[in-house]
Scaffold this motif. Structure first.
Motif, PDB file in Angstrom:
ATOM      1  N   LYS A  27      31.088 -27.137 -18.906  1.00  0.00           N
ATOM      2  CA  LYS A  27      32.080 -27.747 -18.015  1.00  0.00           C
ATOM      3  C   LYS A  27      31.416 -28.608 -16.950  1.00  0.00           C
ATOM      4  CE  LYS A  27      36.024 -26.059 -19.469  1.00  0.00           C
ATOM      5  NZ  LYS A  27      37.301 -26.771 -19.596  1.00  0.00           N
ATOM      6  N   PHE A  29      29.403 -27.831 -14.429  1.00  0.00           N
ATOM      7  CA  PHE A  29      29.381 -27.333 -13.065  1.00  0.00           C
ATOM      8  C   PHE A  29      28.001 -27.540 -12.461  1.00  0.00           C
ATOM      9  CE2 PHE A  29      33.000 -24.012 -13.548  1.00  0.00           C
ATOM     10  CZ  PHE A  29      33.875 -25.051 -13.720  1.00  0.00           C
ATOM     11  N   ILE A  37      29.812 -18.540 -12.104  1.00  0.00           N
ATOM     12  CA  ILE A  37      30.540 -18.197 -13.330  1.00  0.00           C
ATOM     13  C   ILE A  37      29.773 -17.122 -14.107  1.00  0.00           C
ATOM     14  CG2 ILE A  37      31.419 -19.071 -15.537  1.00  0.00           C
ATOM     15  CD1 ILE A  37      33.074 -20.142 -13.340  1.00  0.00           C
ATOM     16  N   VAL A 133      37.688 -12.959 -19.381  1.00  0.00           N
ATOM     17  CA  VAL A 133      39.010 -13.462 -18.972  1.00  0.00           C
ATOM     18  C   VAL A 133      38.882 -14.214 -17.647  1.00  0.00           C
ATOM     19  CG1 VAL A 133      41.327 -12.782 -18.201  1.00  0.00           C
ATOM     20  CG2 VAL A 133      40.312 -11.688 -20.209  1.00  0.00           C
ATOM     21  N   ILE A 137      39.685 -18.097 -16.793  1.00  0.00           N
ATOM     22  CA  ILE A 137      40.640 -18.480 -15.751  1.00  0.00           C
ATOM     23  C   ILE A 137      39.967 -19.431 -14.767  1.00  0.00           C
ATOM     24  CG2 ILE A 137      41.954 -17.653 -13.749  1.00  0.00           C
ATOM     25  CD1 ILE A 137      42.503 -15.081 -15.292  1.00  0.00           C
ATOM     26  N   LEU A 138      38.732 -19.131 -14.382  1.00  0.00           N
ATOM     27  CA  LEU A 138      38.047 -19.947 -13.382  1.00  0.00           C
ATOM     28  C   LEU A 138      37.755 -21.355 -13.889  1.00  0.00           C
ATOM     29  CD1 LEU A 138      35.606 -17.383 -11.748  1.00  0.00           C
ATOM     30  CD2 LEU A 138      37.613 -18.454 -10.717  1.00  0.00           C
ATOM     31  N   VAL A 139      37.525 -21.510 -15.191  1.00  0.00           N
ATOM     32  CA  VAL A 139      37.317 -22.859 -15.710  1.00  0.00           C
ATOM     33  C   VAL A 139      38.635 -23.454 -16.219  1.00  0.00           C
ATOM     34  CG1 VAL A 139      34.905 -22.398 -16.234  1.00  0.00           C
ATOM     35  CG2 VAL A 139      36.615 -22.151 -18.040  1.00  0.00           C
ATOM     36  N   ASN A 140      39.743 -22.784 -15.868  1.00  0.00           N
ATOM     37  CA  ASN A 140      41.088 -23.291 -16.152  1.00  0.00           C
ATOM     38  C   ASN A 140      41.392 -23.450 -17.643  1.00  0.00           C
ATOM     39  OD1 ASN A 140      43.614 -23.944 -15.256  1.00  0.00           O
ATOM     40  ND2 ASN A 140      43.116 -26.026 -14.605  1.00  0.00           N
ATOM     41  N   GLU A 141      41.010 -22.439 -18.415  1.00  0.00           N
ATOM     42  CA  GLU A 141      41.345 -22.394 -19.839  1.00  0.00           C
ATOM     43  C   GLU A 141      42.220 -21.166 -20.109  1.00  0.00           C
ATOM     44  OE1 GLU A 141      40.137 -24.271 -22.423  1.00  0.00           O
ATOM     45  OE2 GLU A 141      38.672 -25.475 -21.350  1.00  0.00           O
ATOM     46  N   VAL A 142      42.997 -21.202 -21.190  1.00  0.00           N
ATOM     47  CA  VAL A 142      43.665 -19.981 -21.636  1.00  0.00           C
ATOM     48  C   VAL A 142      42.566 -19.036 -22.106  1.00  0.00           C
ATOM     49  CG1 VAL A 142      45.176 -18.924 -23.345  1.00  0.00           C
ATOM     50  CG2 VAL A 142      45.803 -21.102 -22.325  1.00  0.00           C
ATOM     51  N   PRO A 143      42.508 -17.802 -21.563  1.00  0.00           N
ATOM     52  CA  PRO A 143      41.425 -16.881 -21.922  1.00  0.00           C
ATOM     53  C   PRO A 143      41.240 -16.753 -23.431  1.00  0.00           C
ATOM     54  CG  PRO A 143      42.666 -15.979 -20.102  1.00  0.00           C
ATOM     55  CD  PRO A 143      43.394 -17.220 -20.544  1.00  0.00           C
TER      56      PRO A 143
END
Lengths: 213, 213, 213
Positions: A27, A29, A37, A133, A137-143
């Motif tokens: 991603k 970062f 992360i 999970v 969530i933190l990288v804004n994806e569906v787990p």
């Protein structure tokens, strides 16, 4: 017993830190974002487990050795990833190892606190899967756990296998190694052959195009 | 008192499990994914409440009956949904029931621990609404609670109604039933007539098209 | 000592409430949605810190004064924002103030509980930054902390600065004021000059277009 749990748990945190760091690098970062992360992925599941069990201290607050292993895992991932770019397999391998090791420590801690079997299974799955999970969530994806990859299912089966072996009076190292290897092997098989549980609306998937995949 | 709280709380977990399961099925999750979302929706609010109140065990860790009701709710939702597809109402009905029942248990537990009125209201709203927030985060949506549907507002009003009735020395069953029915009825009215609180920048909504709806 | 921590912490909650409220107004949330985001942003970091430290009550459960300051911050933000629309700076200023004040209270509380230095730094960063992470998750954005804005890095440096001054036997007010001002100043410099840490794959960013920016 406590010592063995710690040993397994530290290995699990190392593997999950690598998995988290790889995701964060994908991603783009910054280095501290990559470490955060990695940290969250590695300690998220165990932290929630410890917060759910009243009167249990959160493991990495009292034992700083975890943090050293997470830093080591992050650095390994950074070195490792730069050599093996475009390969997504490593993410899954380390994720599988972490899932296996952490699930079993979660179940063991549940047994230690005298919880019901169903709660031991839930704690095991939380310990194994919740860090991933949080990572997603933190990288804004569906787990990943929800993406029909039989992720939680395998963790649950591994936890039940541990409880069964325990009931049958198997002892260490078999008691621990068999369920851990079961979970890792199952995850790799599932990914290799792209197996998924059927969606409850499989026939409708083409009609509605709104689902984010 | 404790027994009545449990009874209401179990009904709430059943209703919220159905609401979570329906959301997850709409997102085409696999069966275990559906169960996990149902579980998180059902226990999320109460779990955060119990973790916020120091020296209180997390309710479903010590009482496994919740887990059975959540499993039952998930199965009901799966059977129910396959018959009533394309109908989105059920989601809102069960969500409203869960919000009503859980808000009141949250307020009651706050009173039991001698917390200030404002904290009882916050605990009630967390208990009622946080499971749904987690559900929406996990399926990668902006939580419904923020979508101008007067969601939290109704929970807060219901909690204040309970505290008022309590101060006026009303006793059970009126003390419990009236605020619960108030919350459920208000939610259904709001959805039926599509009522929403004004955004603080209503006049600007057309200019900036970046807001995700 | 405890009194000074509270004082700083209340100021931090006020600043972070403003930052949360501005974000929520930008997303066109209804007034209660704005308050909830303000609340979560303001108390999120400290709440996680208190839940991580076993046998510590969550600060706003026992001290309702925080809630009054958060309500005041939300109202200020609403009045303030309507006069200064299209200006995004205020968000960053209040976010920077909150980060500075909260990071230092987190480190202080870690020291009070006799934790290792590395854990004090982590607790400080969690206290300072986690509220903002929650804020961004709730509005469905990739947390600002990961967007190459040197956010967590500055919090970590500020925490280390505090521990260093503490080791060198500096006392209040210098011990507290210097690291807080350092964090605030660094954040504003970083934003003003648009400084960012290099991504670990900066050269590849054009090739892969899938990253959400």
């Amino acid at each position: 017993m406590e010592i063995i749990i710690n040993y397994i748990s530290i290995l699990g945190s190392f593997a999950l830190a690598i998995s988290g760091a790889i995701t964060a690098m994908d991603k783009r970062f910054d280095p501290f974002g990559v470490f955060i992360i990695a940290f969250v992925t590695a300690v998220g599941g165990g932290t929630l487990r410890d917060m759910l069990i009243n009167d249990r201290s959160v493991f990495w607050i009292t034992q700083t050795s975890y943090i050293h292993f997470i830093i080591a895992g992050t650095i390994c991932a950074i070195i490792f990833k730069s050599k093996l770019d475009h390969i997504t397999k490593p993410l899954f391998i380390f994720d599988a190892i972490g899932l296996g090791l952490y699930t079993i420590t979660g179940v063991q801690i549940g047994l230690e606190y005298g919880l019901a079997a169903v709660n031991c299974v839930i704690l095991g799955t939380i310990t194994g899967a919740f860090g991933g999970v949080l990572r997603d969530i933190l990288v804004n994806e569906v787990p990943i756990i929800f993406k029909r990859e039989v992720y939680a299912t395998i963790s649950i089966l591994g936890a039940i296998l541990y409880l069964t072996l325990n009931k049958l009076h198997f002892i260490n190292p078999i008691l621990q190694i068999v369920p851990v290897l079961f979970i890792i092997a199952m995850r790799l098989v599932v990914i290799r052959y792209n197996i998924s549980l059927p969606s409850l609306y499989a026939d409708e998937r083409k009609k509605k195009g709104t689902t984010r995949e």
